[in-house]
Design a protein around this motif. Structure first.
Motif, PDB file in Angstrom:
ATOM      1  N   GLN A  23      68.367  24.257  49.215  1.00  0.00           N
ATOM      2  CA  GLN A  23      69.057  23.247  48.414  1.00  0.00           C
ATOM      3  C   GLN A  23      70.123  22.493  49.203  1.00  0.00           C
ATOM      4  N   ALA A  24      69.745  21.986  50.367  1.00  0.00           N
ATOM      5  CA  ALA A  24      70.684  21.229  51.202  1.00  0.00           C
ATOM      6  C   ALA A  24      71.057  19.927  50.504  1.00  0.00           C
ATOM      7  N   GLU A  25      72.349  19.706  50.337  1.00  0.00           N
ATOM      8  CA  GLU A  25      72.851  18.549  49.604  1.00  0.00           C
ATOM      9  C   GLU A  25      73.307  17.456  50.573  1.00  0.00           C
ATOM     10  N   GLN A  27      75.334  14.020  50.907  1.00  0.00           N
ATOM     11  CA  GLN A  27      76.409  13.417  50.115  1.00  0.00           C
ATOM     12  C   GLN A  27      76.787  12.005  50.529  1.00  0.00           C
ATOM     13  N   LYS A  36      73.708  10.267  47.236  1.00  0.00           N
ATOM     14  CA  LYS A  36      73.267  11.627  46.917  1.00  0.00           C
ATOM     15  C   LYS A  36      71.764  11.804  47.088  1.00  0.00           C
ATOM     16  N   ASP A  38      69.032  15.571  47.520  1.00  0.00           N
ATOM     17  CA  ASP A  38      68.932  17.018  47.725  1.00  0.00           C
ATOM     18  C   ASP A  38      67.611  17.331  48.396  1.00  0.00           C
ATOM     19  N   ASP A  40      64.921  20.370  49.319  1.00  0.00           N
ATOM     20  CA  ASP A  40      64.620  21.718  48.848  1.00  0.00           C
ATOM     21  C   ASP A  40      65.069  22.740  49.889  1.00  0.00           C
TER      22      ASP A  40
END
Length: 143
Positions: A23-25, A27, A36, A38, A40
């Motif tokens: 779940q690498a975000e 930003q 934004k 995301d 997986d």
């Protein structure tokens, strides 16, 4: 995480031996503005010196959102953020590749998708793997 994401996580870590960030975000965009997205997973293969940006789709519908990851400026924003922010400009010698895990019936379609073709023609790297294939590999290893 849903079942197929957990299956891919197991495959990447236990079967392939990769270091994985789930779940690498993302930003910011390339210019530092709020943006934004995301992933997986982000996976690191230290033996092959590769960084994989991983997306999983178990949808029975064609996974257009996965293909849109390869569209400009999405791919550039994500790739830039991963290198600059998540990896802090380390591992610059590592190649960066996308890796999509989808239902078998969608794999060939993705390989012919205009967004995929344009990305690959511009020297981008992207692998497409059928979820059923990794399940078969895991089953074979465990039997």
């Amino acid at each position: 995480m849903e079942f197929y994401e957990e299956l891919v996580h197991f495959y990447l870590t236990a079967y392939r031996g990769l270091a994985v960030l789930p779940q690498a975000e993302i930003q910011k965009d390339m210019n530092g503005h709020s943006w934004k997205a995301d992933l997986d997973f982000m996976a690191l293969d230290f033996m092959k010196k590769s960084i994989y940006l991983v997306e999983v789709s178990s949808s029975t519908d064609y996974p257009i959102k996965i293909c849109e990851r390869l569209a400009e400026p999405n791919c550039k924003n994500i790739e830039s953020y991963v290198r600059a922010e998540i990896l802090r400009n380390e591992l610059q010698s590592f190649t960066l590749s996308w890796w999509f895990f989808v239902r078998r019936r969608h794999a060939d379609k993705i390989n012919k998708d205009p967004l995929y073709l344009k990305y690959v023609e511009s020297s981008g790297r992207c692998e497409v793997t059928a979820l059923q294939d990794i399940l078969d590999q895991i089953k074979e290893k465990l039997s």
